[in-house]
Enzyme design. Structure first.
Site, PDB file in Angstrom:
ATOM      1  N   HIS A 377       0.802  -1.225   0.000  1.00  0.00           N
ATOM      2  CA  HIS A 377       0.000   0.000   0.000  1.00  0.00           C
ATOM      3  C   HIS A 377       0.836   1.276   0.000  1.00  0.00           C
ATOM      4  CE1 HIS A 377      -4.107  -1.583   0.579  1.00  0.00           C
ATOM      5  NE2 HIS A 377      -3.542  -2.534   1.295  1.00  0.00           N
ATOM      6  N   LYS A 568      -8.050  13.843   5.379  1.00  0.00           N
ATOM      7  CA  LYS A 568      -7.259  12.613   5.304  1.00  0.00           C
ATOM      8  C   LYS A 568      -6.137  12.707   6.325  1.00  0.00           C
ATOM      9  CE  LYS A 568      -6.595  13.438   0.977  1.00  0.00           C
ATOM     10  NZ  LYS A 568      -6.668  12.370   0.015  1.00  0.00           N
ATOM     11  N   ARG A 569      -5.423  11.624   6.495  1.00  0.00           N
ATOM     12  CA  ARG A 569      -4.283  11.625   7.404  1.00  0.00           C
ATOM     13  C   ARG A 569      -3.330  12.766   7.055  1.00  0.00           C
ATOM     14  NH1 ARG A 569       0.386   8.302   6.717  1.00  0.00           N
ATOM     15  NH2 ARG A 569      -0.718   7.312   4.990  1.00  0.00           N
ATOM     16  N   LYS A 574       0.848  14.172   1.281  1.00  0.00           N
ATOM     17  CA  LYS A 574      -0.537  14.482   0.917  1.00  0.00           C
ATOM     18  C   LYS A 574      -0.747  15.979   0.698  1.00  0.00           C
ATOM     19  CE  LYS A 574      -2.329  10.371   3.278  1.00  0.00           C
ATOM     20  NZ  LYS A 574      -2.930   9.660   2.142  1.00  0.00           N
ATOM     21  N   THR A 676      -8.613   6.282  -1.297  1.00  0.00           N
ATOM     22  CA  THR A 676     -10.010   5.840  -1.355  1.00  0.00           C
ATOM     23  C   THR A 676     -10.958   6.991  -1.051  1.00  0.00           C
ATOM     24  OG1 THR A 676      -9.813   5.038   0.926  1.00  0.00           O
ATOM     25  CG2 THR A 676      -9.567   3.412  -0.842  1.00  0.00           C
ATOM     26  N   LYS A 680     -14.751   8.026  -2.616  1.00  0.00           N
ATOM     27  CA  LYS A 680     -15.957   8.337  -1.836  1.00  0.00           C
ATOM     28  C   LYS A 680     -16.541   9.677  -2.260  1.00  0.00           C
ATOM     29  CE  LYS A 680     -13.823   5.854   1.971  1.00  0.00           C
ATOM     30  NZ  LYS A 680     -12.913   6.009   3.105  1.00  0.00           N
TER      31      LYS A 680
END
Length: 832
Positions: A377, A568-569, A574, A676, A680
């Site tokens: 991942h 998100k984290r 990111k 993911t 969504k």
């Protein structure tokens, strides 16, 4: 309500088979609610705002799951079916009551039952605590996978850890993240069933010694160990209205003996319970702080505890049904390793087969390599887990010896293939030498598995061509791609009931189990009445999110604003930092009066930083300092808001996701494995602004370039730029960027904490920045302007929203799991 049972006696057990299924109507639910209040919870009366109300209705629903759960277990046993054992250190299950009501088709009956009791379903649902068993996308993906496996009637059991405190609860104190324990089990968990009789013993420490085997040879024994009891707690995982209920088995660590009674009676209270406390620490907290040696050691204990208990459980079941004949074991079992965390399962299965079941090395290795499958991942080397050999030697000496044996056999195979390439042999070794040698766990997972998959097309290609290139050249057929997905049951049908109703009225109910049917929404994308209904549902969802934001932060958000969302984290790759820089750019433009044609915008951030990730926590602080200044400025009223939503979790995402207009998926290209959250948001009609990274590429291909806001450098462009990367020259050449950096460096947002902003400035300006924040700033700002312009075209934006939802069919985990099953697992569906 009474229950009739037929009794079946055998020489070994007494079976109780329900004679008739439980009634699914409102009357029966009311009766069972009262019965559980009286007889399970021991209350003759409860207040409507008591947590016991939730527990009583959960027990009533669980009763109906239980009979289907038993039927599913019987079907697996009778069919002697091939099974998959999904090993994951994380499961973000979220709240289970609403999911169970949806999948059992009980929602209307439950609403009516609670109405008769003077309550609403929504008020009861809010009383359930999120099971804090995961950190982010990895754990939520595992939960979505289990949902799809059950819906597809596949015999899959999930294995994980029952963390007592799970992920921390996040609060903000003067803009800083503060972590508080999350005691999600404090009021009990009505969904779990303890199976103390199936407990396993997991060993640590001790040493190995040779012992004479029955055939005259020698076998190793692992002796003088510190043993910990693994107690299983089972959680039901219902499929969608098909009668299948699979199992998530969570292991809880307990001491084998509660405490030393003699020591206790002698007055040594602390020493007497020390072993108990040490054992139970293993499943106390999700993700211990790895900055300390003790934290890292605990992390390895958790991984081994999960692997050993789960494998022992599988072997227990096998020997009960087949004795000590393992000739058919590989044909009936597959272990899917969810990321590198459970990689120690490879040598542990070898140890159990050799030491406990007396198989020879070659037979055990053949079984292991035919049953293990590994999902990677991450493309971040630091996330691939390398454990110090010294730590392994201290905690798992017998397991380390087996890893050494595996490595010797493997390197012999490499040497045969490339006899004159010692550098390759060194690169591929399971051990990395140095002053503190380590075990490369990702390499161990690859060597011990028959399948290795990435989770998006780009990610899988980069694994084959980069991170795992040597292994791909050795075993090209072992590597494959399985693009991630999300379950539409939770991420559309349950979390967005208004839009789901509109879709069902338009297309019928088939989309809930066949998401490709959403393609037919294209036929309605230009219909004015349908567009109006679509916008009405989005507006209702934005009002719900605005209420949540106000309740948590005190900030009021105008629902007419463009809801620009990144949740998100918190991680540098990111690039929440890039998002905050854009917020400063908009702030600067408004202050200068350059606001012609821009829509009002609410930038909504949320996510948790790992407790030991200093830079991520600085980004949280920076975002909150910028938000403080923006939101306090009268010039921003009705034009710009920046909000950080604290304590982001699954239930929060269920409110945020349906309300988003613009979905921020802005990681630097080549770093996000899949994502993911992007799926969504797309499924709920948000339009993506993103880079060519992870599954963004496949989302853009599915929806079309005209319905996706693409920006940023590609993987190839980043690699070409990196040797000569000069952020300062980029800043100097861009007037907008220069003004943004001047505001940051002038302490305009500082609040007397210069150390925070110094680190932020350095991260942006250093030529060694691996996340290339400055390089993508101009492209990001320009594309954000295009997104804002598009939002002002109300029919055009609505059309884009509808088309995003209609194109989301391939991003269902039903498709993902079908791919896993067809190409890796090869299970036969079982209908109870």
């Amino acid at each position: 309500m009474t229950s009739d049972f037929k009794e079946t006696r055998t020489a070994e057990n007494l079976q109780f088979v329900p004679a008739s299924p439980l009634d699914m109507g409102a009357d029966a639910l009311v009766e069972d609610f009262v019965r559980h209040c009286n007889r399970t919870l021991g209350r003759h009366a409860v207040q409507v705002d008591s947590p016991l109300v939730y527990h009583a209705i959960a027990y009533a629903v669980r009763d109906r799951l239980m009979e289907r759960w038993n039927h599913t277990s019987y079907a697996m046993l009778e069919a002697d079916s091939r099974r998959v054992h999904y090993l994951s250190l994380e499961y973000l299950m979220g709240r289970l009551l609403n999911n169970a009501l949806l999948n059992l088709d009980l929602k209307e009956a439950c609403e009516e039952a609670l109405k008769r009791l003077g309550m609403t379903l929504d008020s009861v649902l809010e009383r359930e605590h999120d099971a804090g068993l995961g950190n982010g996308g990895l754990g939520r993906l595992a939960a979505c996978f289990l949902d799809s496996c059950a819906t597809l009637d596949l015999p899959v059991i999930g294995y994980g850890l029952r963390y007592r405190y799970g992920m921390f609860r996040q609060r903000l104190e003067d803009g800083h993240q503060v972590e508080d324990p999350d005691p999600w089990l404090r009021e009990g968990y009505p969904w779990e069933i303890a199976h103390f009789e199936l407990s396993q013993v997991v060993r640590f420490g001790g040493h190995k010694e040779a012992d004479c085997a029955a055939d005259g040879g020698q076998r190793e024994r692992w002796v003088d160990t510190h043993d910990v009891l693994a107690v299983p707690y089972d959680v039901p995982v219902p499929g969608y209205r098909n009668g299948t209920v699979n199992t998530l088995r969570l292991w809880s660590a307990k001491a084998t003996d509660a405490f030393d009674l003699e020591e206790f009676n002698a007055g040594g209270y602390a020493d007497a319970v020390a072993a108990k406390n040490s054992a139970e620490t293993i499943t106390m907290v999700l993700y211990p702080n790895a900055a300390s040696e003790n934290g890292r050691e605990l992390r390895l204990r958790q991984q081994y505890f999960l692997a050993s208990a789960s494998l022992q459980d599988t072997l227990r079941r096998w020997t009960q049904e087949h004795g000590e004949d393992f000739s058919g074991f590989a044909a009936k079992n597959c272990f899917q390793l969810n990321d590198t965390h459970p990689a120690v399962a490879v040598p542990e299965l070898m140890r159990l087969l050799i030491d406990d079941h007396q198989l020879d090395w070659d037979d055990a290795w053949e079984i292991t390599r035919q049953t293990m499958a590994y999902t990677n991942h991450t493309l971040l080397p630091e996330a691939l887990e390398c454990w110090p050999v010294a730590m392994f030697e201290r905690l798992l000496p017998r397991v380390l010896e087996i890893i050494r044996d595996i490595n010797a056999h493997f390197l012999a195979e490499v040497g045969q293939r490339w006899p004159d390439d010692p550098d390759r042999i060194q690169r591929m070794s399971l051990f990395q030498d140095g002053s503190d040698p380590v075990v490369r766990m990702a390499y161990l997972a690859i060597v011990g598995s028959f399948s290795v998959n990435g989770v998006a097309e780009l990610h899988s290609r980069l694994l084959r061509e980069g991170l795992f290139r040597d292994f791909s050249e050795l075993w090209p057929g072992k590597f494959n791609n399985k693009t991630n997905g999300v379950t539409q049951r939770r991420w559309l049908a349950a979390c967005n009931p208004g839009l789901s109703k509109l879709v069902t009225e338009t297309l019928g109910e088939g989309w809930i189990t066949d998401l490709h049917q959403l393609q037919r929404l294209k036929e309605h994308a230009d219909d004015a009445d349908f567009q109006q209904a679509w916008r009405s549902e989005k507006q209702a969802n934005k009002q719900r999110l605005a209420a949540l934001i106000e309740s948590r932060t005190g900030m009021r958000i105008d629902t007419g604003m463009l809801f620009d969302v990144q949740v998100k984290r918190i991680h540098e790759y990111k690039r929440q930092l890039l998002n905050v820089l854009h917020a400063i750019h908009l702030y600067d433009r408004i202050k200068r009066g350059d606001v012609v044609g821009d829509p009002p915008r609410a930038i909504i951030l949320g996510g948790k930083a790992a407790p030991d990730y200093v830079m991520a926590k600085r980004i949280v602080k920076f975002a909150n300092e910028v938000a403080r200044v923006i939101n306090a400025d009268p010039a921003m009223e009705g034009r710009l808001r920046l909000v950080f939503v604290p304590d982001y979790n699954v239930s929060t995402m269920e409110v945020i996701c349906p309300a988003a207009d613009l979905s921020e998926q802005i990681s630097v290209a080549g770093k996000e494995a899949s994502g993911t959250g992007n799926m969504k948001f797309m499924m709920n009609g948000a339009i993506t602004i993103g880079t060519l990274d992870g599954a963004n590429i496949e989302i853009r291909d599915a929806v079309g370039d005209e319905n996706f806001f693409l920006f940023g450098l590609t993987v190839e462009e980043i690699e070409a730029m990196r040797p000569d990367y000069d952020p300062q020259s980029i800043i100097d050449a861009d007037a907008d960027f220069s003004r943004v950096m001047q505001l940051v460096e002038s302490a305009h947002f500082d609040c007397a904490e210069g150390g925070v902003l110094d680190a932020i400035v350095h991260a942006i300006k250093t030529s060694d920045d691996p996340w290339m924040t400055a390089a993508d700033f101009r492209s990001f700002v320009d594309m954000q302007k295009r997104a804002g312009d598009a939002y002002l075209d109300v029919p055009g934006w609505t059309r884009m929203s509808i088309l995003n939802t209609s194109a989301s069919g391939q991003f269902s985990t039903d498709r993902t799991i079908t791919d896993y099953n067809r190409e890796i697992w090869k299970l036969t569906p079982l209908t109870p």
